[in-house]
Design an enzyme around this catalytic site. Structure first.
Site, PDB file in Angstrom:
ATOM      1  N   HIS A   1      40.757  51.219 -96.675  1.00  0.00           N
ATOM      2  CA  HIS A   1      40.130  50.036 -97.288  1.00  0.00           C
ATOM      3  C   HIS A   1      40.884  49.605 -98.560  1.00  0.00           C
ATOM      4  O   HIS A   1      40.342  49.657 -99.667  1.00  0.00           O
ATOM      5  CB  HIS A   1      38.650  50.297 -97.583  1.00  0.00           C
ATOM      6  CG  HIS A   1      37.831  49.024 -97.620  1.00  0.00           C
ATOM      7  ND1 HIS A   1      36.514  48.955 -97.261  1.00  0.00           N
ATOM      8  CD2 HIS A   1      38.177  47.758 -97.994  1.00  0.00           C
ATOM      9  CE1 HIS A   1      36.075  47.722 -97.412  1.00  0.00           C
ATOM     10  NE2 HIS A   1      37.074  46.968 -97.856  1.00  0.00           N
TER      11      HIS A   1
ATOM     12  N   GLY B   1      38.246  31.338 -92.716  1.00  0.00           N
ATOM     13  CA  GLY B   1      37.893  31.144 -94.125  1.00  0.00           C
ATOM     14  C   GLY B   1      39.132  31.237 -94.999  1.00  0.00           C
ATOM     15  O   GLY B   1      40.262  31.109 -94.528  1.00  0.00           O
TER      16      GLY B   1
ATOM     17  N   ARG C   1      35.406  43.829 -92.014  1.00  0.00           N
ATOM     18  CA  ARG C   1      34.422  44.892 -92.232  1.00  0.00           C
ATOM     19  C   ARG C   1      34.403  45.752 -90.965  1.00  0.00           C
ATOM     20  O   ARG C   1      34.468  45.226 -89.840  1.00  0.00           O
ATOM     21  CB  ARG C   1      33.028  44.308 -92.465  1.00  0.00           C
ATOM     22  CG  ARG C   1      32.792  43.800 -93.884  1.00  0.00           C
ATOM     23  CD  ARG C   1      32.729  44.926 -94.909  1.00  0.00           C
ATOM     24  NE  ARG C   1      32.465  44.456 -96.261  1.00  0.00           N
ATOM     25  CZ  ARG C   1      33.407  44.179 -97.160  1.00  0.00           C
ATOM     26  NH1 ARG C   1      34.687  44.312 -96.852  1.00  0.00           N
ATOM     27  NH2 ARG C   1      33.076  43.776 -98.374  1.00  0.00           N
TER      28      ARG C   1
ATOM     29  N   GLU D   1      32.451  54.191 -93.279  1.00  0.00           N
ATOM     30  CA  GLU D   1      33.428  54.665 -94.267  1.00  0.00           C
ATOM     31  C   GLU D   1      32.813  55.752 -95.142  1.00  0.00           C
ATOM     32  O   GLU D   1      31.650  55.621 -95.526  1.00  0.00           O
ATOM     33  CB  GLU D   1      33.899  53.487 -95.139  1.00  0.00           C
ATOM     34  CG  GLU D   1      34.677  52.484 -94.338  1.00  0.00           C
ATOM     35  CD  GLU D   1      35.077  51.240 -95.140  1.00  0.00           C
ATOM     36  OE1 GLU D   1      34.968  51.250 -96.373  1.00  0.00           O
ATOM     37  OE2 GLU D   1      35.501  50.262 -94.505  1.00  0.00           O
TER      38      GLU D   1
HETATM   39  C1  GLV Z   1      36.519  44.137-100.029  1.00  0.00           C
HETATM   40  O1  GLV Z   1      36.409  44.598 -98.935  1.00  0.00           O
HETATM   41  C2  GLV Z   1      35.844  42.976-100.482  1.00  0.00           C
HETATM   42  O2  GLV Z   1      34.947  42.467 -99.779  1.00  0.00           O
HETATM   43  O3  GLV Z   1      36.148  42.511-101.582  1.00  0.00           O
END
Ligand code: GLV
Length: 316
Positions: free
Chosen positions: A282, A157, A235, A264
Site C-alpha cells: 500500500h 476519476g 482498495r 491488510e
Molecule cells: C490511500 O490509499 C488513500 O486513499 O489516500
C-alpha cells in the site's frame, strides 16, 4: 486564559504539520508503530473537538458516539471507506479527505506497477539476489511490451485521468469504463465487460463502495484476456482476492500487481507463492512530498473547521 480545542491524531505526522496545529490546538498524538488499537481510539477520542485519522482507523457510529464533541473527522487519505459518512453527517460532524495532492504520485506508482509487472522487475530482482542468475541469454525472463496495447481503466476519476495522461509516453491506447464520466479526450469509453475482454492491462481506479466491492470477481476475471495483466492501486476489496488467486492458478490472466489487499496487512497465501504477482505494501501515495502534503491538507481542514470556517476538502 482561553483553552484551545483538543485534537486527537492517530499517527505521527511531519513536524511541520504538528507545528501548524499546535498553535491552535491541544494535541493528543498517538505515537505507536502501528494503527491505534480500537479500545484506545475509543477512549482517547472522548472530549476531543477534532480527529485526524488514517485509512486504518474505522470511524463508525460507536466511535462517533464516543467522540460526541467532535466537529470534524479529517481523514489523511483520498479514499474514505473507513468512515461512516452518513453517521457523521447525522451527528453534525464534518468529514474531510485529501484529494488532488496525491493524484500525480499515485499515477506514477500505477505506471511503476504496470512496467514492473510486465517487465518482471521484482521477479528478476529475486533471481539476482538468490544468486541463481546464470548470465544474459536471448530468451531469459522475457516480459511483454505495453507499446501498441490497450490500457483499460476501471473508473475515470482524478487518478485514472493522470494515469491516462501518461499512456502516450508508453505508446498505449486508453479505454475506460465509468458511467459517470463521458467524453474524455484520448480515451474510449466502453462497458466494463468490453473493457475486460479487450484490454491488455486493466487498472482499477474506483472508490470502495457497495457497488464496487468484489467488482472484479471470478466472472470478471474469466472475461479478461489470458495475456492480460491486472493492476490494483484502489482498495483491496474491489478484487475478490480468493477469486484472483484461483484465476491466476487457472492461467485465466497473465499476472497481477497489487498495492492493496482485502484484509491488510494479510495477503492471500496463494498469491504470495506466485511469481507472476507483484506485491507491494500500500505505497501508492508514499512519497515524502505527497504524504506531507496530505497531512498538511488534513491539518488545513481541521484548522478551518475549528475556526468556524468551511472545510477545504469536505467529502462529497
Ligand atoms: C490511500 O490509499 C488513500 O486513499 O489516500
Amino acid at each position: 486564559m482561553t483553552t484551545k480545542p483538543s485534537l486527537l491524531i492517530t499517527r505521527r505526522l511531519p513536524s511541520s504539520v504538528i507545528a501548524r496545529l499546535e498553535a491552535a490546538c491541544d494535541i493528543d498524538l498517538y505515537t505507536g508503530e502501528s494503527a491505534i488499537p480500537r479500545d484506545e481510539l475509543l477512549s482517547r477520542v472522548r472530549g476531543k473537538q477534532a480527529l485526524m485519522c488514517l485509512l486504518t482507523d474505522r470511524i463508525d457510529g460507536e466511535l462517533l458516539d464516543a467522540g460526541r464533541g467532535l466537529k470534524i473527522v479529517a481523514d489523511i487519505a483520498v479514499g474514505y471507506n473507513n468512515i461512516d459518512v452518513a453517521a457523521a453527517r447525522a451527528r453534525g460532524i464534518v468529514v474531510t479527505n485529501t484529494p488532488d495532492v496525491l493524484t500525480e504520485s499515485v499515477a506514477d506508482f500505477t505506471w511503476a506497477l504496470i512496467l514492473g509487472l510486465t517487465r518482471r522487475i521484482s521477479e528478476g530482482e529475486r533471481v539476482v539476489r538468490s544468486g541463481t542468475w546464470k548470465g544474459w541469454a536471448l530468451d531469459f525472463m522475457l516480459g511483454s511490451d505495453v507499446r501498441g496495447k490497450q490500457l483499460g481503466l476501471v473508473g475515470m476519476g482524478r487518478i485514472a485521468r493522470a494515469v491516462a495522461a501518461r499512456a502516450p509516453a508508453f505508446g498505449m491506447r486508453v479505454a475506460y469504463a465509468d458511467d459517470q464520466v463521458a467524453g474524455v479526450a484520448g480515451a474510449e469509453q466502453m462497458s466494463l465487460d468490453r473493457l475486460l475482454t479487450t484490454s491488455d492491462v486493466v487498472s482499477l481506479h474506483v472508490p470502495l463502495i457497495d457497488s464496487t466491492r468484489h467488482l472484479i470477481d471470478k466472472r470478471a476475471l474469466a472475461r479478461m484476456k489470458r495475456s492480460a495483466w491486472l493492476i490494483n492501486t484502489a482498495r483491496g476489496p474491489v478484487v475478490d482476492e480468493a477469486a484472483l488467486a484461483w484465476a491466476l492458478g487457472q492461467h485465466l490472466l497473465a499476472g497481477a500487481a497489487l498495492d492493496v489487499y482485502e484484509n491488510e496487512p494479510a495477503v492471500h497465501p496463494d498469491l504470495l507463492a506466485m511469481d507472476n504477482v507483484l506485491l507491494v505494501p500500500h505505497l501508492g501515495s508514499a512519497t515524502t512530498e505527497t504524504r506531507t502534503a496530505m497531512a498538511d491538507l488534513a491539518a488545513s481542514n481541521v484548522l478551518a473547521v475549528l475556526a468556524g470556517k468551511a472545510p477545504v476538502t469536505p467529502v462529497p
